[in-house]
Design an enzyme around this catalytic site. Sequence first.
Site, mmCIF file in Angstrom:
data_model
loop_
_atom_site.group_PDB
_atom_site.id
_atom_site.type_symbol
_atom_site.label_atom_id
_atom_site.label_comp_id
_atom_site.label_asym_id
_atom_site.label_seq_id
_atom_site.Cartn_x
_atom_site.Cartn_y
_atom_site.Cartn_z
ATOM 1 N N GLN A 76 -18.551 6.295 4.376
ATOM 2 C CA GLN A 76 -19.635 6.843 4.160
ATOM 3 C C GLN A 76 -20.233 8.018 4.834
ATOM 4 O OE1 GLN A 76 -21.201 2.445 5.725
ATOM 5 N NE2 GLN A 76 -22.918 3.504 4.953
ATOM 6 N N HIS A 77 -21.398 8.714 4.449
ATOM 7 C CA HIS A 77 -22.281 9.745 5.234
ATOM 8 C C HIS A 77 -21.509 11.229 5.086
ATOM 9 C CE1 HIS A 77 -23.433 6.283 7.354
ATOM 10 N NE2 HIS A 77 -22.403 6.201 7.958
ATOM 11 N N ASP A 82 -18.229 1.937 2.132
ATOM 12 C CA ASP A 82 -16.836 1.269 2.304
ATOM 13 C C ASP A 82 -17.376 0.012 2.884
ATOM 14 O OD1 ASP A 82 -15.722 3.013 5.334
ATOM 15 O OD2 ASP A 82 -17.567 2.568 4.706
HETATM 16 O O1 LIG Z 1 -19.688 5.869 9.321
HETATM 17 C C1 LIG Z 1 -19.280 4.702 9.095
HETATM 18 C C2 LIG Z 1 -20.207 3.642 8.941
HETATM 19 O O2 LIG Z 1 -21.553 3.887 9.225
HETATM 20 C C3 LIG Z 1 -17.730 4.325 8.803
HETATM 21 O O3 LIG Z 1 -17.445 2.945 8.546
HETATM 22 C C4 LIG Z 1 -17.214 5.402 7.679
HETATM 23 O O4 LIG Z 1 -17.750 4.549 6.662
HETATM 24 C C5 LIG Z 1 -15.722 5.369 7.679
HETATM 25 O O5 LIG Z 1 -14.944 4.216 7.297
HETATM 26 P P1 LIG Z 1 -13.436 3.942 7.490
HETATM 27 O O6 LIG Z 1 -12.692 5.166 6.822
HETATM 28 O O7 LIG Z 1 -13.292 3.643 8.954
HETATM 29 O O8 LIG Z 1 -13.417 2.907 6.656
#
Ligand SMILES: O=C(CO)[C@@H](O)[C@H](O)COP(=O)(O)O
Length: 470
Positions: free
Chosen positions: A75-76, A232
């Site tokens: 995300q983000h 995710d």
């Molecule tokens: O910043 C967040 C949720 O707000 C993280 O969950 C990212 O989405 C990265 O996810 P992974 O790579 O650890 O699955």
Amino acid sequence: MRADVTLVMGVDSSTQSCKVVIVDVATGGIVRSGRASHPDGTSVDPDGWWSALQTAIADAGGIDDVAAWSIGGQQHGMVALDASGAVVRDALLWNDTRSGPAASALTAEFGAVALAERTGLVPVASFTITKLRWLRDAEPDNAARVAAVALPHDWLTWRLRGFGLQNPALDELVTDRSDASGTGYWNPESGEYDRELLAAALGHDAVLPRVLGPLEWVTDADGRRVGPGAGDNAGAALGVGATAGDVVVSIGTSGTVFAVSDTRTIDPTGTAAGFADATGRFLPLVATLNAARVLDATARLLGVDHDGLTELAAAAEPGAGGVVLVPWFEGERTPNLPTARASIDGLSLVNTTRENLARAAIEGMLAGLATGLDAIRDLGVSAERVLLVGGAARNAAVAAVAAQVFDVPVAVPAPGEYVAQGAARQAAAVLGGAWPEWAVAMDREAASDPRPDVRERYDAVAVRRAAEAR
Ligand SMILES: O=C(CO)[C@@H](O)[C@H](O)COP(=O)(O)O
Ligand SMILES: Nc1ncnc2c1ncn2[C@@H]1O[C@H](COP(=O)(O)OP(=O)(O)O)[C@@H](O)[C@H]1O
């Protein structure tokens, strides 16, 4: 493959790698899969993700026999595009902390309570809006070039549908509720973008991906149906079939604690993000910057692999003999300490052992996430069991310590790529018009073994270390 089998593709383009699963719609069974690594770092050229996606798809045998697909992703991430569809600069990721001061500035300008009500979020460095404010202030020429802002899964969906420099149709960018809710300029109540906040951050308006509903779809160049995708964590919730009472704890590059809620949540403290999920409901979530990589670093220090770390940790007593590792190696998001660093406390000549250090790393990583479970419950979300997923959930010592640190039963689904599986489930849903009910096998129920003293000792040290870091 039998002619009567319908296949869909699900993708997880996450921080460290791209995972692809080709799934039988009728059973949810994985027929083929592929994987490719991502470039390291917290500022990444999105072309690295595009290359990994193509490699992982080829590794999975291609998609010629696939009827629909969806992409889930980290995300983000700030994917800034100019009017020609070119990427303006490397994408700052969720775990890049340089926009911490921008987060503080935006919060001061608009107020934490107002922002939590308008967007479900109180800005921290992870969120897209803070990265845009950083871009405006640190790279004004780049900010001026920005014609569109997308998230990693939006941009990959756009590229795989056939758009890009040769066909820069920015109005063909699409996203979903869950990932839009992680930007900091989308309102989970109205389902609309908050363009005043976008312009305040970036300095001007920009094209934003159209937010598709949970079962809406677009098409790719070959006429296949393409789902809206998902952040995710929302993808993982789809993949494990999270229902009321379940709290998912994902231990990947990030550590996250989240649950599906029928009602939106607003936390003015900013501890729990009031995200949306991928089904039309909501996904209150607490995230830590330091998770699986805490164990990677500790294993590297001890000169062992993951199995060796498991053996060492299992040989230590709960509480690691009083050794406390506060795992803020990369700064931390929860608590919001972007410039903090990790620390070890309580060492004596007697307790300084490889076994205690291995266990202290696991206990510290999980104790931080247990704080997130408390925050989710404080929002009125019920927590009857924890479902442990993510790469580090495969580790038996992690499951055993989780049963001691979390005060609810811990179940570990069979090892799998649940974000990609959730994206595949979304693809099957847009194909058939309804969510398929796919069975999720449980690998083990970690016997409940609450050790409140472990958390109490960790929390006391973490409070002191946090005060030093502020
Ligand atoms: O910043 C967040 C949720 O707000 C993280 O969950 C990212 O989405 C990265 O996810 P992974 O790579 O650890 O699955
Ligand atoms: N058995 C294990 N024990 C501990 N950590 C593990 C184990 N297997 C994988 N990992 C770690 O899990 C992480 C990858 O998990 P994953 O959920 O795919 O991450 P992401 O989705 O953030 O890319 C890596 O840091 C890897 O070292």
